[in-house]
Every structure is written in structure tokens, then in C-alpha cells.
Enzyme design. Structure first.
Site, PDB file in Angstrom:
ATOM      1  N   PHE A  49      -8.015   9.199   8.127  1.00  0.00           N
ATOM      2  CA  PHE A  49      -7.081   8.178   7.653  1.00  0.00           C
ATOM      3  C   PHE A  49      -7.292   6.894   8.443  1.00  0.00           C
ATOM      4  O   PHE A  49      -7.046   6.848   9.645  1.00  0.00           O
ATOM      5  CB  PHE A  49      -5.640   8.661   7.790  1.00  0.00           C
ATOM      6  CG  PHE A  49      -4.711   7.906   6.889  1.00  0.00           C
ATOM      7  CD1 PHE A  49      -4.418   8.372   5.618  1.00  0.00           C
ATOM      8  CD2 PHE A  49      -4.167   6.693   7.295  1.00  0.00           C
ATOM      9  CE1 PHE A  49      -3.593   7.645   4.765  1.00  0.00           C
ATOM     10  CE2 PHE A  49      -3.342   5.959   6.453  1.00  0.00           C
ATOM     11  CZ  PHE A  49      -3.056   6.445   5.184  1.00  0.00           C
ATOM     12  N   LYS A 103      -3.155  -4.544  -2.483  1.00  0.00           N
ATOM     13  CA  LYS A 103      -3.196  -5.522  -1.413  1.00  0.00           C
ATOM     14  C   LYS A 103      -4.322  -5.207  -0.436  1.00  0.00           C
ATOM     15  O   LYS A 103      -4.739  -6.058   0.343  1.00  0.00           O
ATOM     16  CB  LYS A 103      -1.882  -5.486  -0.602  1.00  0.00           C
ATOM     17  CG  LYS A 103      -0.631  -5.726  -1.380  1.00  0.00           C
ATOM     18  CD  LYS A 103       0.569  -5.580  -0.411  1.00  0.00           C
ATOM     19  CE  LYS A 103       1.756  -5.071  -1.112  1.00  0.00           C
ATOM     20  NZ  LYS A 103       2.834  -4.655  -0.197  1.00  0.00           N
ATOM     21  N   GLY A 104      -4.795  -3.975  -0.448  1.00  0.00           N
ATOM     22  CA  GLY A 104      -5.721  -3.498   0.588  1.00  0.00           C
ATOM     23  C   GLY A 104      -6.984  -4.336   0.759  1.00  0.00           C
ATOM     24  O   GLY A 104      -7.488  -4.485   1.865  1.00  0.00           O
ATOM     25  N   ASP A 114     -11.457   6.491  -1.945  1.00  0.00           N
ATOM     26  CA  ASP A 114     -11.049   7.772  -1.372  1.00  0.00           C
ATOM     27  C   ASP A 114     -11.301   8.839  -2.436  1.00  0.00           C
ATOM     28  O   ASP A 114     -12.364   9.433  -2.499  1.00  0.00           O
ATOM     29  CB  ASP A 114      -9.582   7.671  -0.944  1.00  0.00           C
ATOM     30  CG  ASP A 114      -9.140   8.867  -0.124  1.00  0.00           C
ATOM     31  OD1 ASP A 114      -9.835   9.895  -0.147  1.00  0.00           O
ATOM     32  OD2 ASP A 114      -8.084   8.795   0.535  1.00  0.00           O
ATOM     33  N   GLU A 132     -12.916  -4.052  -3.802  1.00  0.00           N
ATOM     34  CA  GLU A 132     -11.998  -2.998  -3.365  1.00  0.00           C
ATOM     35  C   GLU A 132     -12.181  -2.738  -1.863  1.00  0.00           C
ATOM     36  O   GLU A 132     -13.272  -2.949  -1.320  1.00  0.00           O
ATOM     37  CB  GLU A 132     -12.302  -1.728  -4.187  1.00  0.00           C
ATOM     38  CG  GLU A 132     -11.530  -0.495  -3.835  1.00  0.00           C
ATOM     39  CD  GLU A 132     -10.041  -0.603  -4.081  1.00  0.00           C
ATOM     40  OE1 GLU A 132      -9.428  -1.522  -3.514  1.00  0.00           O
ATOM     41  OE2 GLU A 132      -9.486   0.242  -4.793  1.00  0.00           O
ATOM     42  N   ASP A 133     -11.149  -2.252  -1.201  1.00  0.00           N
ATOM     43  CA  ASP A 133     -11.268  -1.966   0.238  1.00  0.00           C
ATOM     44  C   ASP A 133     -11.832  -0.576   0.500  1.00  0.00           C
ATOM     45  O   ASP A 133     -12.687  -0.398   1.351  1.00  0.00           O
ATOM     46  CB  ASP A 133      -9.925  -2.146   0.962  1.00  0.00           C
ATOM     47  CG  ASP A 133      -8.809  -1.308   0.357  1.00  0.00           C
ATOM     48  OD1 ASP A 133      -8.954  -0.854  -0.799  1.00  0.00           O
ATOM     49  OD2 ASP A 133      -7.788  -1.100   1.022  1.00  0.00           O
ATOM     50  N   ASP A 149      -3.598   0.060   4.941  1.00  0.00           N
ATOM     51  CA  ASP A 149      -2.266   0.312   5.504  1.00  0.00           C
ATOM     52  C   ASP A 149      -1.910   1.791   5.550  1.00  0.00           C
ATOM     53  O   ASP A 149      -2.538   2.631   4.906  1.00  0.00           O
ATOM     54  CB  ASP A 149      -1.212  -0.373   4.643  1.00  0.00           C
ATOM     55  CG  ASP A 149      -1.006   0.354   3.296  1.00  0.00           C
ATOM     56  OD1 ASP A 149      -2.007   0.642   2.611  1.00  0.00           O
ATOM     57  OD2 ASP A 149       0.145   0.664   2.960  1.00  0.00           O
TER      58      ASP A 149
HETATM   59  C1  PRP Z   1      -5.391   2.281  -1.767  1.00  0.00           C
HETATM   60  C2  PRP Z   1      -6.659   1.494  -1.473  1.00  0.00           C
HETATM   61  C3  PRP Z   1      -7.467   1.667  -2.739  1.00  0.00           C
HETATM   62  C4  PRP Z   1      -7.098   3.063  -3.195  1.00  0.00           C
HETATM   63  C5  PRP Z   1      -8.202   4.026  -2.844  1.00  0.00           C
HETATM   64  O1  PRP Z   1      -4.530   1.503  -2.530  1.00  0.00           O
HETATM   65  O2  PRP Z   1      -6.372   0.142  -1.204  1.00  0.00           O
HETATM   66  O3  PRP Z   1      -7.100   0.732  -3.722  1.00  0.00           O
HETATM   67  O4  PRP Z   1      -5.883   3.400  -2.513  1.00  0.00           O
HETATM   68  O5  PRP Z   1      -7.879   5.356  -3.120  1.00  0.00           O
HETATM   69  P1  PRP Z   1      -8.449   6.211  -4.339  1.00  0.00           P
HETATM   70  O6  PRP Z   1      -9.950   6.077  -4.326  1.00  0.00           O
HETATM   71  O7  PRP Z   1      -8.002   7.609  -3.996  1.00  0.00           O
HETATM   72  O8  PRP Z   1      -7.836   5.709  -5.596  1.00  0.00           O
HETATM   73  P2  PRP Z   1      -2.923   1.689  -2.603  1.00  0.00           P
HETATM   74  O9  PRP Z   1      -2.578   2.356  -3.882  1.00  0.00           O
HETATM   75  O10 PRP Z   1      -2.439   2.350  -1.338  1.00  0.00           O
HETATM   76  O11 PRP Z   1      -2.413   0.199  -2.664  1.00  0.00           O
HETATM   77  P3  PRP Z   1      -2.649  -1.011  -1.598  1.00  0.00           P
HETATM   78  O12 PRP Z   1      -4.074  -1.500  -1.788  1.00  0.00           O
HETATM   79  O13 PRP Z   1      -1.658  -2.052  -2.001  1.00  0.00           O
HETATM   80  O14 PRP Z   1      -2.432  -0.464  -0.203  1.00  0.00           O
END
Ligand code: PRP
Length: 184
Positions: free
Chosen positions: A156, A47-48, A107, A103-104, A163
Site C-alpha cells: 500500500f 485526484k490521485g 492496482d 493515471e497514478d 492517498d
Molecule cells: C485509485 C487510484 C487509481 C485507482 C487504481 O483511485 O488513484 O485511480 O484507485 O486502482 P484500480 O486499478 O484497482 O482501479 P481512487 O478511486 O482511490 O480515487 P482517487 O484517485 O481520488 O484517490
């Protein structure tokens, strides 16, 4: 977890609504130039990326096809589980098509590395990634987005879709969350 009031929980604002809009507009212009006459499939990672995706799509001034995928690796935690779970697949056959994945944040890079293989196996004619934020100084960050919004400190962040345990997504800006909100 100590969540009080959304504004009070933010240590500092990293990017205002206005700064985000200007950067998204510039990314949209770059993508418009690169994809004129191609009708790429632009995929939102829920959803991000939702707010970034809708703003970006509106700033792309050429025909696009919109689709959505949902994956999760963080659940309600502030640290990744290390495993990407597919929650919802796209509805489109991407074989032979141009795909842009939106993608948002990058990380650890786990999510985009997983999705690169996932989409690659379906043989699109091209595959590019657009990411709003990338955390700097990450040892395991093996993934480089083709289009990047901002490089941010390793803190963070929440807001504009991002979120913590599903809170703060609808803040219009991107801010650093106070540690006391996610540390015991
Ligand atoms: C979060 C964010 C990215 C991902 C990044 O998603 O939106 O998709 O983590 O982290 P990474 O590079 O360590 O993989 P999340 O799994 O929290 O789902 P969301 O988008 O629904 O919040």
C-alpha cells in the site's frame, strides 16, 4: 485507523522526489516525440494523478489540450469497492482526437479498464494511457499502460497524489504506508 504524523507513518520511501522527477521527465520526452504537431487531449484522472499530471504536462514540449475526469472506486477504504463511479466527466468532445489518459496507479486495473471502454465509446482517433505506478504480481491485473513510470511491489503506497482515506497525498515522495495505519 491510526494516523499520527505523515512522516512517521511511512515504513520506507520507494521513490524520492528526485527519482520521480527524472522518470516523469523521461516519460514527457517520449510523449513529446510521439505527439509532435498533434495537440493531443491529455486527461487527468482526479485526484490521485494530479501531481503526476501537472509535472508530466510541463515536461511535454509540444502543444497539448488539458482536461480532467474524476472517478472513484476506493472511497475512504484501502480496498477497492469493485465498482467505478463517475464523479466528473471531461468537458471536451474527443471524437476524432488523440487522447492520452494519465493515471497514478494500476492496482486491480478496474479503473483503467472502465475508462478505456468509456473513452472508446466516444471514438477518439487514438487512445493511450500513461501510468506512473503498476503493482506487480496482481492476478487480476489485465490492464497494461502504454507508458509506465515504475513497477512496484504489491504494497500500500501513498504520497505524490496517492492517498489513504485522503491523507498523505501531499507527501513529495512515494512511500509504503505502515500496516498499522490502515489495519484495525
Ligand atoms: C485509485 C487510484 C487509481 C485507482 C487504481 O483511485 O488513484 O485511480 O484507485 O486502482 P484500480 O486499478 O484497482 O482501479 P481512487 O478511486 O482511490 O480515487 P482517487 O484517485 O481520488 O484517490
Amino acid at each position: 485507523m491510526k494516523i499520527t504524523n505523515e512522516q512517521n507513518d511511512i515504513e520506507r520511501v520507494l521513490y524520492t522526489e528526485k527519482a520521480i522527477a527524472a522518470r516523469v521527465e523521461a516519460l514527457g520526452a517520449e510523449i513529446t516525440e510521439a505527439y509532435k504537431g498533434k495537440m493531443p487531449i491529455v486527461v487527468c484522472i482526479l485526484k490521485g494523478a494530479s501531481f503526476f499530471y501537472t509535472d508530466l504536462c510541463r515536461s511535454i514540449k509540444t502543444d497539448i489540450y488539458m482536461d480532467f475526469i474524476s472517478v472513484s472506486s476506493y472511497g475512504s477504504d484501502s480496498k477497492s469497492s469493485g465498482v467505478v463511479r463517475l464523479v466528473k466527466d471531461i468537458n471536451t468532445n474527443i471524437t476524432g482526437r488523440d487522447v492520452i489518459l494519465v493515471e497514478d496507479i494500476i492496482d486491480s486495473g478496474l479503473t483503467l479498464n472502465y475508462l478505456k471502454d468509456f473513452f472508446g465509446a466516444r471514438r477518439p482517433s487514438s487512445f493511450k494511457t500513461v501510468c506512473l505506478l503498476e503493482k506487480e504480481g496482481r492476478k487480476n491485473n489485465a490492464f497494461q499502460a502504454d507508458y509506465l513510470g515504475f513497477r512496484i511491489p504489491n504494497e500500500f503506497v501513498v504520497g505524490y497524489g496517492l492517498d489513504y482515506a485522503d491523507h498523505y497525498r501531499n507527501l513529495p515522495y512515494i512511500g509504503v504506508l505502515k500496516k498499522e495505519c490502515y489495519e484495525n
